[in-house]
Scaffold this motif. Structure first.
Motif, PDB file in Angstrom:
ATOM      1  N   ILE A 517      82.592  43.825  26.946  1.00 45.48           N
ATOM      2  CA  ILE A 517      81.554  42.882  26.536  1.00 45.48           C
ATOM      3  C   ILE A 517      80.905  43.431  25.262  1.00 45.48           C
ATOM      4  O   ILE A 517      80.323  44.523  25.268  1.00 45.48           O
ATOM      5  CB  ILE A 517      80.483  42.708  27.624  1.00 45.48           C
ATOM      6  CG1 ILE A 517      81.137  42.262  28.938  1.00 45.48           C
ATOM      7  CG2 ILE A 517      79.425  41.703  27.194  1.00 45.48           C
ATOM      8  CD1 ILE A 517      80.183  42.195  30.102  1.00 45.48           C
ATOM      9  N   ALA A 518      81.021  42.678  24.176  1.00 51.08           N
ATOM     10  CA  ALA A 518      80.471  43.117  22.884  1.00 51.08           C
ATOM     11  C   ALA A 518      79.348  42.169  22.463  1.00 51.08           C
ATOM     12  O   ALA A 518      79.537  40.947  22.406  1.00 51.08           O
ATOM     13  CB  ALA A 518      81.578  43.138  21.835  1.00 51.08           C
ATOM     14  N   PHE A 519      78.170  42.744  22.165  1.00 53.68           N
ATOM     15  CA  PHE A 519      77.028  41.966  21.692  1.00 53.68           C
ATOM     16  C   PHE A 519      76.975  42.046  20.166  1.00 53.68           C
ATOM     17  O   PHE A 519      77.086  43.127  19.583  1.00 53.68           O
ATOM     18  CB  PHE A 519      75.723  42.518  22.281  1.00 53.68           C
ATOM     19  CG  PHE A 519      75.622  42.362  23.771  1.00 53.68           C
ATOM     20  CD1 PHE A 519      75.058  41.213  24.317  1.00 53.68           C
ATOM     21  CD2 PHE A 519      76.107  43.347  24.621  1.00 53.68           C
ATOM     22  CE1 PHE A 519      74.971  41.056  25.682  1.00 53.68           C
ATOM     23  CE2 PHE A 519      76.020  43.191  25.992  1.00 53.68           C
ATOM     24  CZ  PHE A 519      75.448  42.047  26.531  1.00 53.68           C
ATOM     25  N   ARG A 520      76.778  40.887  19.533  1.00 55.41           N
ATOM     26  CA  ARG A 520      76.734  40.859  18.074  1.00 55.41           C
ATOM     27  C   ARG A 520      75.312  40.574  17.612  1.00 55.41           C
ATOM     28  O   ARG A 520      74.474  40.063  18.375  1.00 55.41           O
ATOM     29  CB  ARG A 520      77.700  39.796  17.533  1.00 55.41           C
ATOM     30  CG  ARG A 520      79.144  40.111  17.944  1.00 55.41           C
ATOM     31  CD  ARG A 520      80.159  39.366  17.123  1.00 55.41           C
ATOM     32  NE  ARG A 520      80.074  37.909  17.298  1.00 55.41           N
ATOM     33  CZ  ARG A 520      81.065  37.074  17.013  1.00 55.41           C
ATOM     34  NH1 ARG A 520      82.209  37.552  16.573  1.00 55.41           N
ATOM     35  NH2 ARG A 520      80.914  35.784  17.168  1.00 55.41           N
ATOM     36  N   SER A 521      75.076  40.879  16.361  1.00 55.43           N
ATOM     37  CA  SER A 521      73.700  40.802  15.816  1.00 55.43           C
ATOM     38  C   SER A 521      73.168  39.382  15.771  1.00 55.43           C
ATOM     39  O   SER A 521      71.945  39.169  15.749  1.00 55.43           O
ATOM     40  CB  SER A 521      73.656  41.417  14.420  1.00 55.43           C
ATOM     41  OG  SER A 521      74.587  40.755  13.561  1.00 55.43           O
ATOM     42  N   THR A 524      75.279  36.368  19.790  1.00 54.88           N
ATOM     43  CA  THR A 524      76.441  35.922  20.571  1.00 54.88           C
ATOM     44  C   THR A 524      77.082  37.109  21.282  1.00 54.88           C
ATOM     45  O   THR A 524      76.878  38.266  20.913  1.00 54.88           O
ATOM     46  CB  THR A 524      77.485  35.252  19.658  1.00 54.88           C
ATOM     47  OG1 THR A 524      77.887  36.185  18.652  1.00 54.88           O
ATOM     48  CG2 THR A 524      76.901  34.005  19.001  1.00 54.88           C
ATOM     49  N   VAL A 525      77.861  36.733  22.306  1.00 57.99           N
ATOM     50  CA  VAL A 525      78.538  37.748  23.104  1.00 57.99           C
ATOM     51  C   VAL A 525      80.037  37.433  23.117  1.00 57.99           C
ATOM     52  O   VAL A 525      80.430  36.281  23.278  1.00 57.99           O
ATOM     53  CB  VAL A 525      78.005  37.763  24.562  1.00 57.99           C
ATOM     54  CG1 VAL A 525      78.778  38.775  25.408  1.00 57.99           C
ATOM     55  CG2 VAL A 525      76.530  38.080  24.592  1.00 57.99           C
ATOM     56  N   VAL A 526      80.861  38.472  22.958  1.00 58.53           N
ATOM     57  CA  VAL A 526      82.313  38.331  23.012  1.00 58.53           C
ATOM     58  C   VAL A 526      82.827  39.133  24.217  1.00 58.53           C
ATOM     59  O   VAL A 526      82.496  40.319  24.351  1.00 58.53           O
ATOM     60  CB  VAL A 526      82.975  38.843  21.723  1.00 58.53           C
ATOM     61  CG1 VAL A 526      84.502  38.716  21.832  1.00 58.53           C
ATOM     62  CG2 VAL A 526      82.463  38.082  20.519  1.00 58.53           C
ATOM     63  N   VAL A 527      83.610  38.459  25.091  1.00 57.00           N
ATOM     64  CA  VAL A 527      84.180  39.121  26.273  1.00 57.00           C
ATOM     65  C   VAL A 527      85.704  39.041  26.174  1.00 57.00           C
ATOM     66  O   VAL A 527      86.275  37.951  26.072  1.00 57.00           O
ATOM     67  CB  VAL A 527      83.705  38.464  27.583  1.00 57.00           C
ATOM     68  CG1 VAL A 527      84.302  39.192  28.794  1.00 57.00           C
ATOM     69  CG2 VAL A 527      82.185  38.465  27.658  1.00 57.00           C
ATOM     70  N   ILE A 540      78.911  44.069  15.395  1.00 58.81           N
ATOM     71  CA  ILE A 540      78.677  44.550  16.752  1.00 58.81           C
ATOM     72  C   ILE A 540      77.436  45.441  16.756  1.00 58.81           C
ATOM     73  O   ILE A 540      77.269  46.307  15.907  1.00 58.81           O
ATOM     74  CB  ILE A 540      79.896  45.358  17.260  1.00 58.81           C
ATOM     75  CG1 ILE A 540      81.142  44.465  17.312  1.00 58.81           C
ATOM     76  CG2 ILE A 540      79.614  45.950  18.646  1.00 58.81           C
ATOM     77  CD1 ILE A 540      82.403  45.216  17.693  1.00 58.81           C
TER      78      ILE A 540
END
Length: 541
Positions: A517-521, A524-527, A540
């Motif tokens: 799970i990556a949180f961006r500035s 938004t979140v990318v899984v 990120i």
């Protein structure tokens, strides 16, 4: 010349490819479905199994026969070669119900194959002799070459299809009926006859445990989950003592080794001590959790398998999909019908025996044989005997026919001189009692059938208790029990993350089935599933 050309044109017939496919393929498909792959509803047998049992009954003298001899005799009825017969015979023997085996018949636990058919022997079990055969109630048909007769179906008075289970692949059709417990099937048949509710679930010779919450009575779309029995010997040792149905110890061990190599579980050593019973010993490393390893074995190896049944049978010469409850109800009714037919045949035989003894008694006591001495022709003799019997016909069950008359003519003089009227009267009274009992059983056929099932259960039910424990399984989340066999790295500047980026910043330990799970500035979140290297975005956090 012109006439010859015309004649040649008339002898050629054009068959479109479409027509060939429709006719020939459908004929082939129907043959495979009806004559090879799918069991019949009435007796629960495929044709090859039915022919094997019929052949074994033909050879039966109470002693063991070489399997090679049984296979050769069965080829009179089965046109598909000795290998298919031998394989089917071994399969029947390994179910431990209809065939009494001697020699090396293989091992369903290890998957070891049976010895060659010339080295092993077989005979029908006492159970098979008791419930499978009755020539008087069997419908016969010519064999494939017309030289012999074979049964259309065997008059089996037991739910054999559900007890043995079956699997077959036809053309555009498959069948998979799981085996059920011997005792529970008989008890459920009795409940059906008493109009009581019932439930039946699979039971396997290999033991283990089963979750039947989605069984769907054996129809397509249902499934069961079957697990091995795993126990803790000590804090570093696990023992597998029962395995799931349709797997073997070899396949199970291979799946454990494969999961260990992939890093999904951690084991130190595995030994297979299986002989008569399963015994697989798993040694664990010092830093491994017992409970987590057991869950991982169920999640990543063949210690848990999912089986999808597909209950299909031949009914009225057509394939039909029935629930296991419907199959059992049909089998129970078929048993009642067969028992009734047997009673009717017995009643007719008793009446015929009573009729003959009465005729013989009248013929001798009234010295009708003396009246035929002056007769000079066969017709005179017959007429004289008929005339002599006329005053007594009202006391008989039916009028004497010409066969009765000819039989009376053949009574030897020694029989006449030693005839004992008192003994004949005793026999007649005993037969009359038997007739009353058979009539009573026919009037109370359901009670008679229940008593039959109870007798079968008492006689053969010992040692056939349920082996597979019915349980409700918890769902094991693979991510929760997977071993953290990888390390996650991240390149925040370029936006990449993965477990093959050792020159970048270490994040945490992970398994190769985890999600990242990556949180961006921008919020938004990318899984994504963890990969060797994957792009998540340049921003990120």
């Amino acid at each position: 010349m012109e006439e010859n050309t015309t004649q040649t044109k008339q002898t050629h017939k054009t068959i479109p490819v479409k027509g060939m496919y429709e006719d020939w393929f459908l004929d082939y498909a129907s043959y495979v479905i009806l004559e090879r792959a799918v069991p019949h509803l009435n007796d629960g047998l495929k044709p090859v199994q039915r022919r094997i049992l019929h052949s074994m009954k033909e050879l039966d003298d109470g002693r063991y026969n070489k399997v090679a001899n049984i296979v050769g005799n069965t080829m009179k009825y089965h046109p598909h070669g000795d290998a298919s017969i031998a394989d089917a015979l071994v399969g029947l023997g390994q179910k431990e119900l209809l065939i009494d085996c001697q020699g090396n018949w293989g091992n369903i636990l290890t998957g070891d194959s049976a010895a060659a058919s010339r080295y092993i022997e077989a005979r029908l079990s006492k159970f098979a002799l008791d419930v499978v055969f009755n020539p008087q109630t069997t419908k016969w048909r010519p064999s494939y070459d017309g030289r012999n007769k074979e049964p259309e179906t065997l008059p089996i008075k037991f739910p054999l299809l559900l007890a043995q289970g079956v699997e077959g692949i036809a053309v555009g059709l498959a069948c998979k009926i799981l085996p059920h417990n011997f005792v529970e099937l008989i008890e459920s048949s009795i409940k059906i006859l008493r109009n009581e509710p019932f439930e039946i679930f699979p039971d396997f010779l290999t033991g283990g445990s089963i979750d039947v919450s989605k069984y769907n009575q054996g129809l397509r779309g249902g499934k069961v989950r079957v697990r091995a029995k795993i126990s803790v010997q000590d804090k570093r040792t696990l023992v597998i003592s029962e395995i799931p149905f349709a797997t073997t110890t070899g396949k199970l061990i291979d799946s454990i080794i494969k999961a260990n190599e992939k890093g999904k579980i951690k084991i130190k050593k595995i030994d297979d001590n299986t002989a008569l019973n399963v015994e697989i010993i798993i040694q664990l490393p010092n830093d491994t959790s017992i409970d987590q390893t057991i869950d991982a074995l169920y999640a990543f190896t063949d210690c848990e398998v999912s089986i999808s049944p597909n209950s299909c049978v031949i009914e009225k010469d057509k394939p039909n999909f029935l629930t296991v409850n419907e199959i059992l109800e049909s089998s129970t009714q078929n048993t009642v019908d067969l028992l009734q037919l047997e009673l009717e045949i017995e009643l007719n035989e008793l009446k015929e025996r009573w009729q003959w003894i009465s005729l013989e008694k009248i013929f001798i006591e009234n010295e009708i044989y003396e009246k035929i001495k002056p007769c000079t022709t066969d017709q005179e003799i017959d007429d004289t005997i008929i005339e002599g019997l006329k005053p007594f016909i009202k006391n008989l069950m039916r009028e004497p026919n010409i066969e009765d008359i000819h039989k009376l003519r053949k009574i030897p003089i020694d029989r006449i001189s030693k005839f004992n009227s008192d003994k004949a009267n005793d026999i007649l009274l005993a037969i009359e009692d038997d007739i009353k009992q058979v009539n009573y059983d026919l009037e109370h056929i359901i009670d008679y059938a229940i008593a039959y099932f109870e007798r079968i259960l008492k006689k053969y039910g010992q040692g056939k208790e349920r082996k597979t424990e019915i349980r409700s399984f918890d769902t094991i989340e693979a991510q929760a029990v997977a071993v953290a066999n990888e390390k996650l790295y991240c390149n925040y500047k370029d936006g990449f993350a993965g477990f093959r980026m050792k020159n970048d910043e270490y994040v945490c330990d992970c398994s190769d089935i985890d999600d990242v799970i990556a949180f961006r500035s921008d919020g938004t979140v990318v899984v994504k599933k963890v990969q060797e290297k994957d792009f998540f975005g340049t921003d990120i956090i």
